[in-house]
Design a protein around this motif. Structure first.
Motif, short mmCIF file in Angstrom:
data_model
loop_
_atom_site.label_atom_id
_atom_site.label_comp_id
_atom_site.label_asym_id
_atom_site.label_seq_id
_atom_site.Cartn_x
_atom_site.Cartn_y
_atom_site.Cartn_z
N PRO A 200 -10.01 -1.98 5.00
CA PRO A 200 -10.70 -1.08 5.94
C PRO A 200 -12.21 -1.09 5.75
CG PRO A 200 -8.88 0.04 4.83
CD PRO A 200 -9.09 -1.27 4.12
N LYS B 55 -2.09 8.27 2.75
CA LYS B 55 -3.37 8.98 2.89
C LYS B 55 -4.04 8.58 4.21
CE LYS B 55 -4.63 9.45 -2.01
NZ LYS B 55 -5.58 8.95 -3.07
N GLN B 56 -3.95 7.27 4.51
CA GLN B 56 -4.57 6.80 5.76
C GLN B 56 -3.90 7.46 6.97
OE1 GLN B 56 -3.69 2.63 5.12
NE2 GLN B 56 -5.81 2.17 4.55
N ARG B 57 -2.58 7.57 6.91
CA ARG B 57 -1.87 8.16 8.02
C ARG B 57 -2.17 9.65 8.15
NH1 ARG B 57 2.58 7.35 11.63
NH2 ARG B 57 2.49 9.24 12.92
N SER C 192 -8.13 2.85 9.53
CA SER C 192 -7.84 2.13 8.28
C SER C 192 -6.35 1.89 8.07
CB SER C 192 -8.40 2.90 7.09
OG SER C 192 -7.72 4.14 6.94
N TYR C 193 -5.50 2.76 8.63
CA TYR C 193 -4.05 2.62 8.47
C TYR C 193 -3.59 1.25 8.98
CZ TYR C 193 0.95 3.61 9.35
OH TYR C 193 2.34 3.57 9.38
N VAL D 254 -10.18 3.74 1.45
CA VAL D 254 -8.83 4.22 1.17
C VAL D 254 -7.84 3.19 1.69
CG1 VAL D 254 -7.11 6.02 1.64
CG2 VAL D 254 -9.53 6.63 1.33
N ASN D 255 -6.94 2.75 0.82
CA ASN D 255 -5.90 1.79 1.23
C ASN D 255 -4.50 2.39 1.19
OD1 ASN D 255 -7.10 -0.97 1.68
ND2 ASN D 255 -8.06 -0.44 -0.26
N SER E 43 -13.67 3.96 10.53
CA SER E 43 -12.75 3.91 9.38
C SER E 43 -11.47 4.71 9.66
CB SER E 43 -13.45 4.45 8.14
OG SER E 43 -13.96 5.74 8.39
N SER F 2 0.83 -1.22 0.00
CA SER F 2 0.00 0.00 0.00
C SER F 2 0.86 1.27 0.00
CB SER F 2 -0.95 -0.01 1.20
OG SER F 2 -0.24 0.08 2.41
#
Ligand code: NAD
Ligand code: LIP
Length: 540
Positions: free
Chosen positions: A468, A482-484, A462-463, A477-478, A459, A314
């Protein structure tokens, strides 16, 4: 890095009371519409007040699959850090740490110092979070081994540390669990001797009784139930059974065979007011479970810890696609010899894992229609083999082939060897710590509206997971960064801090650079209080 003694935001948009942090926050987004070839872009703002309760309370964690490699390793890590136990290895004396945990071992950029250098603090310094040392641990396992025996069986923790942990972990015994041979590999049957007997509804009632017992004995304020048991096959989601809370309850009482052990654990946890997190790939959290969580006002989250090979995927695919390079072939192979690998050697259980390991690139591919036509995807193969000798030391080999300029190709080959459980255990901690924190965050438009918790499907975590879960209809979002960023900026918003942009204009625009060097940049006050009245009202 020295621990920051206390972090205080000086702003007209932040108010601290004994019990809460109130933040007036302007949530900004941009509406984009496209008609034929015309694209219109309209920025908009939503004024919010965010309230974070400052008192953490007593937090309990109940692991389903407590006696597994992840469960025993997580427990060993908590105890080793709590008691500051050092141990000897061939490489010398080792001290405990929480490497791999974003709450304990990663930092968040707060801003810049007077010289214009980035200033970072530990993520756990930003807002009040439960300390790992204070977690009370319990759980269930179909295997009767106590946690010391489980740790030895797992072969993950260094021998000398095992000897120093054994006495305390021997007192920890997993509660009997729910076993259904139709959902996990047949090769797990020899472990399944520590069981809750009876119908599925009777098992549900017993799990609820276990949770009550744990809560009352330890005087807990919040319990988080985390599934780290074996991967189940996907359940066959059926209308009239899994689709609503009412149908699921009725089916449970009717002993419906297509209700999995993990879904029974989820229902029991939710009905006891606990958050439920799924660290495995199966589809435990069906619509009926989500509806139940919404009614009970608790979180559910998952699926499948994102620990190593998939976490790297990812990042790499995000880097390639955002660099305008076109991944066209992704092959992820690994072999491992732990019990997880043994369970995954069965086709139906592997299929659950194949799904979560494969879908992780979808959002990144769909983000770039210059590279990919609608529906076009890279070739993507996932292979997992069980090789007993290597134990928990997973060997992962990946090959990423991309098309580059003028149809050239670029192939990245990656080899990754790791103790899988040493990567997963810190994620388990973060899932618990962040879920507990976000349960203390509430949002409202202004004082004329009621406070609202975050959506039941959390969600924001998700990180930490491969697949997620998000609110129905919300995009998944994977991409890891972006997750962080989403998580960091959510925590910043709780302090009325705008998202980090990393623009560094103070080093790019000459007059701003002069302002920085002269001190004029910070001479003025903080930004005008956009909605100070709500912060004041928030204190009422
Ligand atoms: N890096 C990682 O280790 C990693 C990463 C992502 C996901 N996972 C997932 O985490 C889970 C646990 O991994 P592990 O390496 O600890 O596996 P493990 O086999 O060592 O541990 C699983 C434990 O669950 C128990 N169990 C099985 N069914 C149960 C049930 N119905 N109720 C209670 N206990 C039950 C087993 O007896 C075992 O002790 C697996 O589903 C795995 O796919 C692991
Ligand atoms: O490292 P990662 O891809 O995030 O996830 C891991 C897989 O690579 C491994 O095959 C599996 O056995 C583990 O349970 C975990 O899912």
């Amino acid at each position: 890095m020295n621990k920051v003694s206390s972090l205080q935001v000086i702003s007209p948009n932040v108010k601290y009371t004994e019990d809460h942090i109130y933040a007036d926050y302007e949530y900004e987004e941009t509406l984009v519409t496209k008609k034929d070839n015309a694209i219109t872009v309209k920025p908009y703002q939503t004024s919010l007040c965010i309230r974070t309760a400052r008192k953490v309370g007593r937090v309990g964690v109940m692991l389903v699959g407590w006696g597994g490699n992840n469960g025993s390793t997580f427990t060993a890590a908590v105890l080793a850090n709590k008691h500051q136990i050092s141990w000897n290895t061939k490489n010398g004396k080792m001290e405990p740490n929480w490497y791999g945990s974003i709450t304990q071992a990663s930092t968040v950029r707060l801003g810049i110092d007077e010289k214009g250098n980035d200033f970072y603090v530990g993520m756990s310094e930003l807002l009040p979070m439960v300390h790992p040392d204070d977690l009370v641990i319990d759980g269930w396992d179909i295997s009767p081994l106590n946690l010391a025996e489980s740790m030895v069986r797992a072969k993950v923790i260094d021998y000398d540390l095992q000897q120093k942990l054994k006495k305390e972990m021997a007192t920890m015994k997993p509660r009997p669990a729910i076993y259904d041979p139709d959902f996990i590999a047949a090769n797990q049957a020899d472990r399944a001797t520590n069981l809750i007997r009876g119908t599925r509804y009777e098992q549900y009632l017993q799990v609820r009784a276990d949770i009550k017992d744990f809560r009352d004995k330890n005087k807990l304020d919040r319990i988080i139930v985390l599934w780290t048991a074996n991967t189940e096959r996907f359940c066959d989601v059926r209308p009239g059974i899994h689709d609503t809370a009412e149908n699921l309850e009725r089916a449970l009482r009717n002993n419906e065979s297509e209700i999995s052990p993990s879904t029974i654990f989820a229902l029991a946890a939710i009905d006891e007011g606990c958050y439920y997190i799924n660290g495995s790939p199966q589809n435990t959290i069906v619509d009926g479970v989500v509806e139940r969580a919404e009614k009970m006002g608790v979180f559910v989250a998952g699926d499948d810890f994102k620990s190593g090979q998939t976490k790297l995927k990812s990042v790499l695919v995000d880097f390639l696609v955002s660099a305008g390079l076109k991944p066209v072939s992704i092959v992820s192979y690994n072999h491992l010899g732990n019990n997880d690998g043994k369970n995954l050697s069965a086709p139906k259980q592997f299929r659950s894992k194949e799904i979560t390991k494969s879908n992780v690139v979808d959002d990144m591919v769909e983000s770039n229609p210059i590279l990919y036509k609608p529906g076009e995807k890279p070739d993507h193969v996932v292979v997992i083999k069980y090789v007993p000798y290597v134990g928990d030391s997973k060997r992962a080999m990946d090959e990423y082939t991309s098309e580059i300029l003028l149809h050239g190709t670029n192939t990245l080959a990656v080899h990754n060897t790791c103790e899988d459980s040493l990567l997963a255990a810190p994620l388990m901690l973060d899932l618990v710590v962040l879920a507990e924190l976000l349960g203390r965050v509430h949002v409202r438009r202004d004082h004329t509206h009621e406070w609202s918790g975050l959506h039941a499907v959390l969600s924001a975590l998700s990180y930490l997971v491969k697949a997620p879960l998000a609110a129905r209809g919300a995009p998944v979002v994977n991409a890891l960064f972006k997750q962080r960023a989403a998580l960091d900026n959510l925590l910043r918003a709780c302090l009325a801090l705008r998202p980090a942009t990393h623009m560094q204009l103070e080093h790019k625009v000459p007059f701003l650079r002069s302002d920085l060097q002269s001190g004029a940049m910070f001479a003025g006050d903080a930004p005008p209080a956009k909605r100070q009245r709500h912060a004041q009202n928030g204190a009422q």
